[in-house]
Design a protein around this motif. Structure first.
Motif, PDB file in Angstrom:
ATOM      1  N   ASP A  14       0.796  -1.229   0.000  1.00 17.38           N
ATOM      2  CA  ASP A  14       0.000   0.000   0.000  1.00 17.38           C
ATOM      3  C   ASP A  14       0.825   1.274   0.000  1.00 17.38           C
ATOM      4  O   ASP A  14       0.277   2.364  -0.175  1.00 17.38           O
ATOM      5  CB  ASP A  14      -0.904   0.045   1.242  1.00 17.38           C
ATOM      6  N   GLU A  71       4.542   7.442   1.426  1.00 15.57           N
ATOM      7  CA  GLU A  71       3.570   7.867   0.421  1.00 15.57           C
ATOM      8  C   GLU A  71       2.526   6.773   0.236  1.00 15.57           C
ATOM      9  O   GLU A  71       2.873   5.600   0.088  1.00 15.57           O
ATOM     10  CB  GLU A  71       4.296   8.130  -0.904  1.00 15.57           C
ATOM     11  N   HIS A  72       1.270   7.174   0.256  1.00 13.54           N
ATOM     12  CA  HIS A  72       0.186   6.223   0.012  1.00 13.54           C
ATOM     13  C   HIS A  72       0.150   5.935  -1.485  1.00 13.54           C
ATOM     14  O   HIS A  72       0.001   6.850  -2.307  1.00 13.54           O
ATOM     15  CB  HIS A  72      -1.145   6.814   0.495  1.00 13.54           C
ATOM     16  N   ARG A  73       0.344   4.689  -1.828  1.00 15.47           N
ATOM     17  CA  ARG A  73       0.492   4.287  -3.227  1.00 15.47           C
ATOM     18  C   ARG A  73      -0.708   4.704  -4.087  1.00 15.47           C
ATOM     19  O   ARG A  73      -0.556   5.238  -5.180  1.00 15.47           O
ATOM     20  CB  ARG A  73       0.705   2.776  -3.313  1.00 15.47           C
ATOM     21  N   GLU A  74      -1.905   4.472  -3.598  1.00 18.71           N
ATOM     22  CA  GLU A  74      -3.115   4.708  -4.399  1.00 18.71           C
ATOM     23  C   GLU A  74      -3.389   6.189  -4.638  1.00 18.71           C
ATOM     24  O   GLU A  74      -3.769   6.585  -5.740  1.00 18.71           O
ATOM     25  CB  GLU A  74      -4.317   4.061  -3.706  1.00 18.71           C
ATOM     26  N   THR A  75      -3.190   7.022  -3.606  1.00 20.31           N
ATOM     27  CA  THR A  75      -3.544   8.440  -3.727  1.00 20.31           C
ATOM     28  C   THR A  75      -2.348   9.338  -4.019  1.00 20.31           C
ATOM     29  O   THR A  75      -2.534  10.480  -4.443  1.00 20.31           O
ATOM     30  CB  THR A  75      -4.203   8.948  -2.428  1.00 20.31           C
ATOM     31  N   GLN A  77      -0.623  10.657  -1.753  1.00 20.60           N
ATOM     32  CA  GLN A  77      -0.511  11.577  -0.619  1.00 20.60           C
ATOM     33  C   GLN A  77       0.558  11.118   0.361  1.00 20.60           C
ATOM     34  O   GLN A  77       0.813   9.916   0.501  1.00 20.60           O
ATOM     35  CB  GLN A  77      -1.839  11.676   0.121  1.00 20.60           C
TER      36      GLN A  77
END
Length: 173
Positions: A14, A71-75, A77
């Motif tokens: 993630d 870092e959040h992989r999907e967003t 952010q």
């Protein structure tokens, strides 16, 4: 531009643990100004957050290891910082974590800490490290327990009482 360029990148399912970028500062300063930063020297003003941001970069340069930006992989952010700290006055290197607002309670701290701890043991020789945790920081105590870190002793850090937790060995001698 990623600063410093030699900070390794670690991928988890993630998250991406990576070096600092100037545009990460806003998220770090927001965390630093919040009440959530009370266990890591905050809340702090913008200037103190800027100094902490630069210190994070400098730690990689001086020690060859440090805290990664998470870092959040999907967003895309910035979800926090996790990694190894060995500041002046520390007894030994510490695994530390700061998870930013909106990313707590999802297992990201656990995932990032496991990845950082394993990488640091294998590549930096930082094995069976400690974590300094305020006894009042219930969430960090729970995370240390989940990471199989064990209470070792009472201590003091920056003039405040803390508990020192010892993480398990990652690499067999």
């Amino acid at each position: 531009m990623s600063i410093p360029p030699h900070a390794p990148t670690i991928d988890t399912s993630d998250l991406i643990l990576r070096g600092y970028r100037e545009d990460d500062f806003e998220a770090m300063a927001s965390f630093g100004a919040s009440e959530r930063a009370r266990f890591v020297g905050g809340p702090q003003d913008q200037w103190s957050s800027w100094r902490a941001f630069l210190a994070g970069i400098g730690h990689w340069t001086l020690r060859g290891y440090g805290m990664w930006m998470v870092e959040h992989r999907e967003t895309g952010q910035v979800a926090g910082r996790v990694g190894m700290i060995f500041n002046d006055g520390w007894h030994e290197p510490e695994l530390g974590w700061h998870i930013y607002d909106g990313f707590e309670g999802k297992g990201y701290a656990y995932q990032a800490c496991l990845a950082a701890r394993s990488y640091s043991a294998r590549h930096f020789g930082l094995d069976a490290v400690i974590s300094y945790i305020s006894p009042e920081n219930i969430r960090s105590v729970a995370l240390a327990d989940r990471l199989d870190a064990r209470f070792e002793c009472e201590g003091e850090l920056l003039g405040k009482p803390c508990h020192i937790y010892r993480h398990p060995r990652e690499v067999n001698p």
